[in-house]
Design a protein around this motif. Sequence first.
Motif: not given
Length: 352
Positions: A58, A62, A229, A240, A244
Motif C-alpha cells: 500500500a 500510495s 485504486l 490517491r 490507498t
Amino acid sequence: SFLLLSYYGVLGGWVLHYLVVFLRGGIVSGTEQAAFTEFTGSGLPPILWMGVFVAIYAFIVSRGITKGIEKFSKFAMPLLFVMMLIVAIRSVTLPNAAEGLRFFLKPDFSKIDLGTIGVAASQAFYSLSLGMGALITYGSYVKRDANIVHMSVAIPVLDTVIALLSGFAILPAVFAFGYDPQQGPGLIFVILPAVFDRMAFGRVLGVGFFVLVLFAAITSAISLMENLLDVVSDKLHLTRGWATLLIAAVMFLAGLPSALAFGPMQDVVLLGRNVFDLVDFVVSHVLLPAASLLMTIFIGYVWRANQVRDAITSGGRYTFRLWRVWRVLMRYILPIVIAAVFLQAIGILRFS
C-alpha cells in the motif's frame, strides 16, 4: 482483483515470516513441516504478517506510478532475476540434481490430455494477469507512441523465462535431497527450508530466495491494488492517498478468513475446500477465464476493428504484420478455447 488480493496478502505474510526466520538462523532440521503447520494454524501471527505485507504494498502504491511502482520495479525486477539465477546455478550443480532436471524438462506424454491443457491455460491467466483488468489499468498509463506489439511479445517471453528459472532453482535441489516435488505451499515453505538447511551457505541462499519471492509477491500485489485504486479513486473521487488507505483497510479485513483458514477457521469447509483454497479456486479457475472470455468477445465483436488496429499500432506508427491472424484468433479461436477452459473449471466439461 479484490478476491485475489484478499488471499494474496496471506501468502505475502507467510513469505515475510519465513524471511525473518532465515534472517534469525533458519528452521531446526527435521521440524520444517511442524513449523509450517504451527505457524499457519496459530491464528494471530499470520494476521499480523499479512498486515505488514498489506502496509508495504500500500505504501508503494500510495507513492504513485513514477515514484512508487515504477521506482520499485526498476530496482526489484533486475535484482529478482539475478537472485533467481544464483539460486538456479547452485541448484543444478548439486549432486544428483540430474534427476530433478529430467523430471522438469523431459515430458511424460502419457499424462498429457485436454484436461492438462485446460489446467495450463488457467495457470496462464493467473501468471499473465489476464482477465483481472490489471493490464487495462497499466495500459491506460502507457504513452501513445509505445510499441504495443513488442510489449505483447516481451511480456509472455520474460514471464516464461522467469518460470523456467524457477524450475531450475527448485526442482533439482528437491530431487538432490530426495524430497517429493508434488506439493503446493509445502514446496516453498517446507521442502525448500529443509533443502537450504542441507546446502553449503544454505542460510544465505534461504534469505536470498525469500527476498526474491517477496519481491515477486509485492510486484504482483501492487498491480492488483493499482487496478482497484483506479476504480475507487474514479468512482468515489478520492485522492490517491485516501483511496490507498481505504483499499488497504478493506483488503486487510477481507483477508482475515483466508489467514485463519488453516487455524481457527479450518473447520469452515465449502465445496470441499477451506476458505483460502475456495477463494483461490474461484479466482484462478472460474473468474479469470470468465472475464477473459468476455474480453475476447468485446474486442472481437463489440470494439470496431479499425479502433482495435489503431490502438495496437499506436495510430499506425508501428506495423502489425499478423493483424489478420490475430483477428481470426480473437474472434473465432480464443472464445472457443477459453469457454472450454471455463466450462471444464466449473465441471460442465470433462476432458480427462
